[in-house]
Design a protein around this motif. Structure first.
Motif, PDB file in Angstrom:
ATOM      1  N   TYR A  33       0.831  -1.211   0.000  1.00  9.33           N
ATOM      2  CA  TYR A  33       0.000   0.000   0.000  1.00  9.33           C
ATOM      3  C   TYR A  33       0.866   1.262   0.000  1.00  9.33           C
ATOM      4  N   GLU A  34       0.214   2.355  -0.397  1.00 11.90           N
ATOM      5  CA  GLU A  34       0.841   3.674  -0.297  1.00 11.90           C
ATOM      6  C   GLU A  34      -0.258   4.688  -0.056  1.00 11.90           C
ATOM      7  N   LEU A  35      -0.111   5.495   0.986  1.00  7.20           N
ATOM      8  CA  LEU A  35      -1.089   6.534   1.334  1.00  7.20           C
ATOM      9  C   LEU A  35      -2.506   5.956   1.430  1.00  7.20           C
ATOM     10  N   LYS A  36      -2.591   4.819   2.134  1.00  8.70           N
ATOM     11  CA  LYS A  36      -3.868   4.174   2.451  1.00  8.70           C
ATOM     12  C   LYS A  36      -4.558   3.523   1.253  1.00  8.70           C
ATOM     13  N   SER A  37      -3.831   3.319   0.162  1.00 16.68           N
ATOM     14  CA  SER A  37      -4.422   2.682  -1.021  1.00 16.68           C
ATOM     15  C   SER A  37      -3.521   1.566  -1.524  1.00 16.68           C
ATOM     16  N   TRP A  38      -4.149   0.513  -2.057  1.00 11.94           N
ATOM     17  CA  TRP A  38      -3.387  -0.544  -2.716  1.00 11.94           C
ATOM     18  C   TRP A  38      -2.678   0.040  -3.931  1.00 11.94           C
ATOM     19  N   HIS A  63      -7.676  -4.117   3.914  1.00 13.59           N
ATOM     20  CA  HIS A  63      -6.675  -3.343   4.651  1.00 13.59           C
ATOM     21  C   HIS A  63      -6.208  -2.151   3.821  1.00 13.59           C
ATOM     22  N   ASP A  64      -5.535  -1.212   4.468  1.00 14.81           N
ATOM     23  CA  ASP A  64      -4.994  -0.062   3.750  1.00 14.81           C
ATOM     24  C   ASP A  64      -3.556   0.235   4.136  1.00 14.81           C
ATOM     25  N   HIS A  65      -2.940  -0.657   4.910  1.00 13.00           N
ATOM     26  CA  HIS A  65      -1.529  -0.522   5.237  1.00 13.00           C
ATOM     27  C   HIS A  65      -1.019  -1.877   5.713  1.00 13.00           C
ATOM     28  N   TYR A 106      -2.932  -7.697   8.620  1.00 13.60           N
ATOM     29  CA  TYR A 106      -2.902  -7.887   7.161  1.00 13.60           C
ATOM     30  C   TYR A 106      -2.048  -9.089   6.786  1.00 13.60           C
TER      31      TYR A 106
END
Length: 295
Positions: free
Chosen positions: A45-50, A236-238, A243
């Motif tokens: 992830y990066e900045l809460k996005s896959w 998940h976002d991080h 995760y």
């Protein structure tokens, strides 16, 4: 984590460290003790996005290595770099109608990055039109395991549904390892191996009708690459312990499902590579945007 570092190769036929795109995929789960062996690859992830955009860019970065013949890669000079890159992207992705191409490129990338494989032939040369799907095996590589030269015949699936992808690859394995099909495929492949390939003679001997398939099967590895929409990745976002635990549980369930779907008596070695995606649509949209810069 790599299965075999480039420095550990017993032959110089594979890539040198600087020959390949900078690594993006990580082997988050790797269990070579299983049969088939299991490797799950992630971009996290990066900045809460896959990281769909990063993966799309990475797929395009691999187009040169995927599409160009071995001899063409050796001629890659600064003066021809842009020309060859544009050509590689065009013959790899065509008009974009073959939606399985990202899986085939990523299968190629995994074999090269993690196992130091060398391309035997580029399957794009089996296309007869820009919107054709590739025929036969999705990758034809060779890898040294100790002193033995292995022939890697890959299968790639780029699906939303893991169940559908496994069902499809199980059917393909049955068809593609059939005696008549394999002989026909070998005849096409052997004719297209570059004359200057360092193992051309040995590979042609393996594929010759006079060589028993019993001997050939002992040297064949089938890397199966499956990209699918992952509940664990989407939830998940991080990167965190939860995760990682969810991802490992998911891919081990996928490994069981895959093992139950394929013939347990296949005469070849199979390796399973899984790419759990946060969203297939996010990746294909990002890839379309990336490719628009090349059109």
């Amino acid at each position: 984590m790599t299965a075999q570092t480039l420095d550990e190769r017993s032959c110089s036929c594979g890539p040198e460290e600087g020959d390949l795109p900078v690594a993006l995929l990580s082997a988050s789960v790797h269990d070579p003790s299983l049969s088939p062996s299991l490797m799950a690859l992630t971009v996290d992830y990066e900045l809460k996005s896959w990281r769909a955009s990063a993966l799309a860019t990475h797929v395009v970065d691999w187009a040169l290595d995927f599409a160009l013949r071995r001899s063409e890669r050796a001629m890659l000079t600064p003066g021809r770099a842009t020309e060859l890159a544009r050509r590689a992207v065009k013959i790899t992705f065509g008009n974009g109608n073959d939606r399985g191409v990202p899986g085939e490129v990523l299968l190629h990338a995994v074999c090269r990055q993690f196992f130091g494989s060398d391309t035997v032939i580029n399957k794009v040369w089996f296309k007869t039109a820009s919107n054709d799907t590739y025929k036969g095996f999705d990758a034809v590589h060779c890898v040294h395991e100790g002193d033995e030269l292995q022939l890697w015949l890959g299968e790639a699936k780029f699906y939303k549904s893991l169940t559908s992808a496994i069902r499809s690859v199980a059917t393909d394995l049955d068809e593609h390892l059939d005696q008549d099909y394999l002989r026909s495929e070998f005849a096409l492949i052997a004719d297209k191996i570059d004359d200057d390939h360092p193992h051309g003679g040995e590979l042609r001997r393996l594929m010759h009708p006079n060589t028993s398939l019993d001997e050939v099967f002992d040297r064949i590895v089938v890397p199966v690459f499956v990209a699918y929409e992952s509940s664990a990745t989407a939830a998940h976002d991080h990167v965190c312990a939860e995760y990682r635990e969810a991802l490992e549980a998911e891919v081990r369930r996928a490994w069981i499902k895959f093992g139950n779907a394929i013939d347990s008596n296949l005469p070849v070695t199979v390796r399973l590579f899984l790419l759990p995606m946060g969203s297939k649509k996010a990746l294909t949209d990002a890839l379309d945007q990336e490719l628009s810069r090349w059109r």
